[in-house]
Every structure is written in structure tokens, then in C-alpha cells.
Design an enzyme around this catalytic site. Structure first.
Site, short mmCIF file in Angstrom:
data_model
loop_
_atom_site.label_atom_id
_atom_site.label_comp_id
_atom_site.label_asym_id
_atom_site.label_seq_id
_atom_site.Cartn_x
_atom_site.Cartn_y
_atom_site.Cartn_z
N ASP A 30 18.63 -8.98 26.35
CA ASP A 30 18.14 -7.59 26.42
C ASP A 30 16.96 -7.44 25.45
O ASP A 30 17.00 -7.92 24.32
CB ASP A 30 19.26 -6.62 26.06
CG ASP A 30 18.92 -5.19 26.46
OD1 ASP A 30 19.58 -4.66 27.38
OD2 ASP A 30 17.99 -4.59 25.86
N ILE A 31 15.92 -6.74 25.91
CA ILE A 31 14.70 -6.60 25.11
C ILE A 31 14.91 -5.66 23.92
O ILE A 31 14.15 -5.70 22.95
CB ILE A 31 13.55 -6.09 26.02
CG1 ILE A 31 12.20 -6.45 25.44
CG2 ILE A 31 13.67 -4.60 26.30
CD1 ILE A 31 11.04 -6.26 26.42
N GLY A 93 24.79 6.46 31.60
CA GLY A 93 23.79 5.93 30.69
C GLY A 93 22.81 4.97 31.34
O GLY A 93 22.11 4.24 30.64
N GLN A 94 22.74 4.98 32.67
CA GLN A 94 21.86 4.03 33.36
C GLN A 94 20.42 4.51 33.33
O GLN A 94 20.13 5.67 33.62
CB GLN A 94 22.31 3.85 34.82
CG GLN A 94 21.50 2.81 35.57
CD GLN A 94 22.01 2.54 36.98
OE1 GLN A 94 22.84 3.29 37.51
NE2 GLN A 94 21.51 1.49 37.59
N HIS A 100 23.09 -4.10 36.70
CA HIS A 100 23.09 -5.06 35.59
C HIS A 100 24.37 -4.91 34.80
O HIS A 100 24.89 -3.81 34.61
CB HIS A 100 21.86 -4.88 34.68
CG HIS A 100 21.64 -3.48 34.21
ND1 HIS A 100 21.04 -2.52 34.99
CD2 HIS A 100 21.95 -2.87 33.04
CE1 HIS A 100 20.98 -1.38 34.31
NE2 HIS A 100 21.53 -1.56 33.13
N HIS A 102 25.91 -5.46 31.18
CA HIS A 102 25.65 -5.69 29.76
C HIS A 102 26.73 -6.61 29.20
O HIS A 102 27.93 -6.40 29.46
CB HIS A 102 25.71 -4.38 28.98
CG HIS A 102 24.60 -3.41 29.27
ND1 HIS A 102 23.46 -3.33 28.50
CD2 HIS A 102 24.46 -2.48 30.24
CE1 HIS A 102 22.67 -2.39 28.98
NE2 HIS A 102 23.25 -1.85 30.04
P1 AMP Z 1 20.89 0.75 31.18
O1 AMP Z 1 20.79 1.89 30.20
O2 AMP Z 1 22.30 0.33 31.44
O3 AMP Z 1 20.10 1.02 32.45
O4 AMP Z 1 20.25 -0.48 30.42
C1 AMP Z 1 19.01 -1.02 30.72
C2 AMP Z 1 18.78 -2.12 29.71
O5 AMP Z 1 17.68 -2.90 30.12
C3 AMP Z 1 18.46 -1.61 28.29
O6 AMP Z 1 19.42 -2.15 27.39
C4 AMP Z 1 17.06 -2.16 28.04
O7 AMP Z 1 16.85 -2.53 26.70
C5 AMP Z 1 17.00 -3.34 28.99
N1 AMP Z 1 15.67 -3.73 29.42
C6 AMP Z 1 14.73 -2.94 29.99
N2 AMP Z 1 13.63 -3.66 30.31
C7 AMP Z 1 13.89 -4.93 29.93
C8 AMP Z 1 13.15 -6.15 29.99
N3 AMP Z 1 11.91 -6.20 30.51
N4 AMP Z 1 13.73 -7.28 29.51
C9 AMP Z 1 14.98 -7.25 29.00
N5 AMP Z 1 15.73 -6.13 28.92
C10 AMP Z 1 15.19 -4.98 29.37
#
Ligand code: AMP
Ligand code: ZN
Length: 114
Positions: A30-31, A93-94, A100, A102
Site C-alpha cells: 500500500d502506498i 471506507g472504500q 481489494h 487489505h
Molecule cells: P480503500 O479505502 O479500501 O479504498 O483503500 C484504498 C487503498 O489503496 C488505500 O490504502 C491507499 O493508500 C491505496 N492506494 C491508492 N493508490 C495506490 C497506489 N497507486 N499504490 C498502492 N496503494 C495505493
């Protein structure tokens, strides 16, 4: 989906720190990590979230969970403990609209989750 960031990661158009890849899914760091270990496991196929999952996708869903366990083991958090979470829609929280999973570990998790 041409404008989906996670489809772009799956196809290699956007770089990510890959932890696992196979014909069905990709796992990457995760970034913006919310724990010392924070990975995401995504299907290559664009699904918005669990609301789109059907019984026809049981194999894929099981595979995502098995890969989550594999990346948790490889990340060294299997024994100490970890959490898997599918955030679904606004109150879940999406913020990224590609399914995806986590995988969070390396610290004590709170309960109930925020
Ligand atoms: P959610 O809130 O469940 O939709 O989580 C989306 C997740 O994607 C967050 O934890 C972000 O930090 C992660 N994220 C968004 N863009 C990227 C990316 N380019 N590379 C890695 N993680 C990402
Ligand atoms: Zn997508």
C-alpha cells in the site's frame, strides 16, 4: 477499466511494489501504509467491490484469501497477527473502486475497527 488505478497496477501501467502476481491476482505494498506491514491483494479482473461478487466468483474469492495469507507469512506477520479487510462502499471506507483486500500487520489492531 481504462481509468482505474488498480487495473493499471495489474497491467503494469502504474508501478507498485509487487509482492505477488499470478494469472488471477496481484499483491502489492500500500502506498500509504496504515501499519508496519500493509499490502493489498486485487483480482486482475475489474470488480468494484464485494457487492459485485457472486457464487460464480467463489474460486477467485478463496484465491484472494489464500494469497493474503501467503503475503502475510512472507511479510513476517503471520505469527504475531494480522487483519484482512475488504472496505465496501462509502460507509465501509472504500475510496478505490476496484476490489481489494487489505492485509495489515506489525502492530496491535484495535477493535471495534474505526
Ligand atoms: P480503500 O479505502 O479500501 O479504498 O483503500 C484504498 C487503498 O489503496 C488505500 O490504502 C491507499 O493508500 C491505496 N492506494 C491508492 N493508490 C495506490 C497506489 N497507486 N499504490 C498502492 N496503494 C495505493
Ligand atoms: Zn480496476
Amino acid at each position: 477499466m481504462s481509468d482505474c488505478p488498480f487495473c493499471k497496477i495489474a497491467s503494469g501501467q502504474i508501478q507498485a511494489k509487487l509482492l505477488h502476481h499470478d494469472e488471477q491476482c496481484v499483491a502489492f505494498a500500500d502506498i500509504n501504509p496504515q501499519a508496519p506491514f500493509h499490502a493489498l491483494v486485487i483480482p486482475r479482473r475489474h470488480l468494484v467491490n464485494l457487492n459485485e461478487l457472486s457464487t460464480a466468483d467463489e474460486g477467485l474469492a478463496g484465491h484472494l484469501l489464500a494469497v493474503a495469507a501467503q503475503v502475510a507469512r512472507a511479510g513476517g506477520v503471520a505469527e504475531s497477527g494480522w487483519r484482512a479487510s475488504f472496505n465496501t462502499n462509502r460507509e465501509g471506507g472504500q475510496v478505490i473502486w476496484h476490489l481489494h483486500l487489505h492485509v495489515l500487520g506489525g502492530r496491535q489492531m484495535g477493535w471495534p475497527p474505526g
